[in-house]
Design a protein around this motif. Structure first.
Motif, PDB file in Angstrom:
ATOM      1  N   ASN A  71      65.209   6.283  58.957  1.00 23.08           N
ATOM      2  CA  ASN A  71      64.611   7.612  58.264  1.00 23.08           C
ATOM      3  C   ASN A  71      64.573   8.501  59.620  1.00 23.08           C
ATOM      4  OD1 ASN A  71      62.330   6.411  59.109  1.00 23.08           O
ATOM      5  ND2 ASN A  71      61.075   7.280  57.296  1.00 23.08           N
ATOM      6  N   MET A  73      62.355   8.095  61.873  1.00 20.61           N
ATOM      7  CA  MET A  73      61.033   8.136  62.613  1.00 20.61           C
ATOM      8  C   MET A  73      61.083   7.626  64.037  1.00 20.61           C
ATOM      9  SD  MET A  73      58.737   9.006  60.519  1.00 20.61           S
ATOM     10  CE  MET A  73      56.925   8.357  60.761  1.00 20.61           C
ATOM     11  N   ARG A 104      63.993  12.680  55.308  1.00 24.15           N
ATOM     12  CA  ARG A 104      62.634  11.800  55.150  1.00 24.15           C
ATOM     13  C   ARG A 104      62.141  12.062  53.678  1.00 24.15           C
ATOM     14  NH1 ARG A 104      60.075  13.076  60.649  1.00 24.15           N
ATOM     15  NH2 ARG A 104      61.385  12.188  61.811  1.00 24.15           N
ATOM     16  N   ALA A 105      62.584  13.119  52.982  1.00 24.92           N
ATOM     17  CA  ALA A 105      62.261  13.127  51.576  1.00 24.92           C
ATOM     18  C   ALA A 105      63.185  12.131  50.867  1.00 24.92           C
ATOM     19  CB  ALA A 105      62.323  14.653  51.043  1.00 24.92           C
ATOM     20  N   MET A 109      58.977   6.186  53.352  1.00 31.45           N
ATOM     21  CA  MET A 109      58.332   4.955  54.143  1.00 31.45           C
ATOM     22  C   MET A 109      57.030   4.558  53.692  1.00 31.45           C
ATOM     23  SD  MET A 109      58.959   4.417  58.072  1.00 31.45           S
ATOM     24  CE  MET A 109      58.875   2.818  58.800  1.00 31.45           C
ATOM     25  N   PHE A 111      54.121   2.012  55.449  1.00 32.44           N
ATOM     26  CA  PHE A 111      53.692   1.392  56.634  1.00 32.44           C
ATOM     27  C   PHE A 111      52.891   0.115  56.497  1.00 32.44           C
ATOM     28  CE2 PHE A 111      54.376   5.720  57.496  1.00 32.44           C
ATOM     29  CZ  PHE A 111      54.986   5.969  58.313  1.00 32.44           C
ATOM     30  N   ARG A 181      52.676   7.690  46.683  1.00 28.60           N
ATOM     31  CA  ARG A 181      53.007   8.863  47.667  1.00 28.60           C
ATOM     32  C   ARG A 181      54.251   9.071  47.924  1.00 28.60           C
ATOM     33  NH1 ARG A 181      49.193   8.945  52.949  1.00 28.60           N
ATOM     34  NH2 ARG A 181      50.801   7.387  53.458  1.00 28.60           N
TER      35      ARG A 181
END
Ligand SMILES: Nc1ncnc2c1ncn2[C@@H]1O[C@H](COP(=O)(O)OP(=O)(O)OP(=O)(O)O)[C@@H](O)[C@H]1O
Ligand SMILES: [Mg+2]
Lengths: 272, 442
Positions: A71, A73, A104-105, A109, A111, A181
């Motif tokens: 993604n 990051m 990223r939508a 991800m 963590f 989320r």
């Protein structure tokens, strides 16, 4: 050696999965450098749609690094350079035309350490949809929030205190909040970097269950240090060692008869 | 030697082992020593602070009162407006009103209005009332012409020396020759005090007057307004510029040689003596940009330059303190970098930024040296109506008063310090309160 691995993978695929599973993400010859130090060497990995792919391997072998390339990051790390092709539904995600925010939508991800925003539970989940303009009005946003919390298996526990800070939840609840989320922006792929390493066994079991349920709608890539967890939740497993993808295949095959001695040593716990 | 002791102070953990007990004892002793030392250091600090406050308050509290004298003055038209023009040219002459005030005083003390013998008495009587009294009356008349020709009873400021005498700062026991207030004046003042026409009143003038050569009519009004303008300018410029610079440096700028150089220089700037900023302001804002000397706009700009590094350093460390995981969380749900900063990082950094800003402002409020360089050490009688007008600042006013000889200026110096300290305390407290309010755990 890598030739034989490749063959083994192919043969195992033929054996026990229907070959028609579409590939969601694909990494071809992925090399990653941190400054002068190379962290990944020519990794070729396919992530099949609506399955759980587990990345395992000893600490520092590049699992997180690979996950973050999916993604982008890694873009946030100044010294990190990524080479090779990574595609999502056949589209190169490192193409300059691709908007990283949109990416990223689609590729969410979760963590290692639960990291809810220091805001209310509701706001935590509602933030993503809001910035992406998903949900036109309050009612729609509320619907998304409730829906996501339900999917993350958290709704029943928090429905009476949606206004309370997300940071006030227990670790396991926080991690499920983070999953909610991620779900809220309707991603296609969810990346999870050791999502259970900060959780106790009960919370872990709860999250594992959740992963299993999510598989129905999402493609999941999960990094884990726990062999049992990989075995329990994943359909495919990839074993990394010193920046090299040593072996990948169905989870059954990797855990029952791995082709590489290093894989064997690692899963039997004989690794230094 | 320690065997018997060990038995009495026996400890579950150390048990019987004497070496272990000795080590433990040593550790406790060193802990105690350190605690004592720390407490002593704190005590010394508190002591000095108390000393400072006591000395300033004991000197300054009297300035919050001012002796006033009640007089009935006949506003004689023949004196103030002989021709009856009612024009400001005639009505505006303060000296004419002073004449009336003096006349009223002479009558009160039964001093003949004319004559050689009584000349000395007249000059003594004159000196117990402020030269500013005429101005007080004039302003009344200018406001209301109807008063002309009437007798008005008003409270007028006593002179600085009379005030000091009433406050006991000039002692009666001093021999007359060395006393600022002579025996005759003492008698008059006592008489008026008896009769209730002399009173200590709250000194509003201290807050409303500007500079004056007479202590009784000088105040911190102009200086406070100058300081206020400067603080507003600093806040309006230094906060947004500082925060923007910090966000850029901390979140966007690549780490390379250039940003390193900038970083080092910001830290250097924070350590540059403030007078250097004054010189810079003189060269750039006054000589080059042509802004007016002594104006609070220039002072504000200079203090902005001085405060910027403080704010940048505080903001950057506040931004650094926001955990990386929050940024990642925002990015991972598809927030852009700017969104992640403005929605998540900045709100979390706000308490730190505000604290840094207020501390920077407090430092700027107390700054004197650079203001001297740009001519703000000026005699400003009128309260400045805009930042472009000549102004002075609270600490500069303190500096100027501290050089004056009259007893009444000494107490005003301390009073101004009290006011300045009060502002600083309020600012620092609001920093603490703001931090408490905005502080959130993550
Ligand atoms: N931000 C970074 N800067 C420099 N080097 C890094 C960075 N992140 C990772 N590396 C290096 O890249 C290599 C792979 O790291 P990575 O984090 O991907 O390992 P990992 O397999 O996730 O390990 P772990 O299981 O401990 O999380 C390591 O040698 C590490 O030192
Ligand atoms: Mg990792």
């Amino acid at each position: 050696m890598s030739q034989s691995t490749q063959n083994a993978v192919n043969s195992s695929m033929d054996k026990d999965t229907e070959p028609a599973v579409p590939i969601k993400m694909r990494g071809v010859d992925v090399c990653v450098h941190y400054g002068d130090k190379q962290a990944l060497f020519d990794v070729n990995l396919e992530v099949p749609e609506k399955q759980v792919t587990a990345l395992i391997g000893p600490s520092g072998c590049g699992k997180s690094t690979f996950l973050r390339t999916l993604n982008r990051m890694n873009d946030t790390i100044d010294i990190c350079r990524v080479a090779g092709d990574i595609t999502l539904d056949g589209q190169d995600i490192y193409d300059p035309k691709v908007d990283v925010v949109e990416l990223r939508a689609r590729v969410g991800m979760v963590f290692q350490k639960p990291n809810p925003f220091p805001k209310s539970i509701f706001e935590n989940v509602a933030y993503g949809p809001r910035i992406h303009g998903i949900g036109q009005n309050k009612i729609e946003i509320e619907e998304i929030v409730v829906n996501s919390l339900q999917k993350a298996g958290l709704f029943e526990e928090v429905k009476d205190r949606l206004d309370e800070p997300g940071t006030g939840l227990s670790g396991g609840q926080q991690q499920r909040l983070c999953i909610a989320r991620a779900i809220a922006v309707s991603p296609e792929v969810i990346l999870m970097d050791e999502p259970c390493s900060a959780l106790d066994p009960i919370a872990t079991a709860r999250v594992e269950e959740l992963i299993d349920e999510l598989r129905e709608n999402y493609t999941i890539v999960i990094v884990t240090h726990s062999m049992q967890q990989a075995a329990r939740v994943s359909q495919r497993t990839a074993f990394f060692h010193l920046g090299i993808l040593v072996e990948e295949g169905t989870t059954d095959q990797i855990f029952t008869h791995p082709n590489d001695k290093r894989t064997m040593d690692y899963i039997t716990g004989r690794f230094g | 030697m320690s065997a018997s002791e060990n038995i009495t102070t026996q400890n579950i953990i150390t048990g019987q082992d004497p070496a272990r007990a000795a080590r433990l004892k040593k550790r406790y002793a060193s802990e105690r020593r350190f605690k004592t030392f720390g407490a002593f250091a704190v005590l010394v600090g508190i002591l000095f602070l108390a000393l400072l406050f006591i000395s300033i308050f004991s000197k300054g509290y009297t300035a919050f009162q001012q002796t006033s004298i009640q007089l009935t003055v006949l506003l004689d038209e023949k004196v103030i407006d002989k021709k009856g023009t009612r024009k400001i040219k005639d009505l505006g002459k303060a000296i004419r009103y002073s004449k009336l005030v003096n006349r009223a005083l002479y009558q009160k003390f039964d001093i003949p209005l004319k004559g050689r013998d009584s000349k000395k008495d007249r000059s003594l009587a004159k000196k117990i009332i402020s030269g500013e009294a005429g101005v007080q009356l004039r302003d009344m008349v200018l406001n209301d012409h109807g008063l002309i020709g009437q007798s008005v009873t008003v409270w007028l400021l006593a002179s600085g020396n009379a005030d000091s005498f009433i406050k006991g700062q000039i002692s009666r026991d001093t021999p007359e020759a060395r006393r600022q207030i002579k025996d005759k004046q003492v008698a008059w003042l006592d008489m008026m005090r008896e009769e209730g026409t002399l009173e200590k009143q709250f000194n509003t003038g201290l807050f409303t007057f500007g500079a004056s050569s007479r202590p009784e009519s000088s105040g911190i009004g102009a200086a406070a307004v100058g300081s206020l303008y400067m603080m507003l300018i600093v806040l309006a410029l230094a906060l947004p510029i500082g925060v923007a610079a910090s966000i850029y440096l901390e979140e966007f700028a690549p780490t390379n040689r250039w940003t390193d150089i900038i970083e080092v220089n910001i830290n250097n700037l924070a350590a540059v003596p403030s007078i250097v900023f004054g010189l810079l302001g003189l060269a750039v804002f006054i000589n080059f940009a042509g802004l007016p000397r002594s104006a609070s706009i220039v002072g504000g700009l200079v203090l902005t330059l001085m405060t910027l590094p403080t704010i940048i350093i505080a903001t950057r460390s506040a931004l650094k303190a926001v955990p990386q995981s929050i940024r990642q969380a925002a990015l991972a749900v598809g927030a852009s970098k700017t969104q992640s900063i403005f929605h998540h990082v900045l709100p979390l950094a706000t308490p730190g930024i505000l604290t840094g800003t207020i501390i920077g402002l407090a430092k700027a409020l107390g700054e004197t040296a650079p203001l001297l360089m740009i001519g703000m050490v000026a005699f400003v009688k009128e309260i400045p109506l805009s930042p472009m007008e000549p102004a002075t600042a609270l600490p500069v006013q303190i500096y100027m008063w501290s050089g004056a000889a009259e007893r009444a200026f000494v107490e005003r110096t301390s009073a101004a310090i009290i006011v300045l300290l009060a502002f600083l305390v309020i600012m620092n407290m609001s920093a603490v309160i703001l931090r408490r309010r905005f502080e959130r755990r993550w």
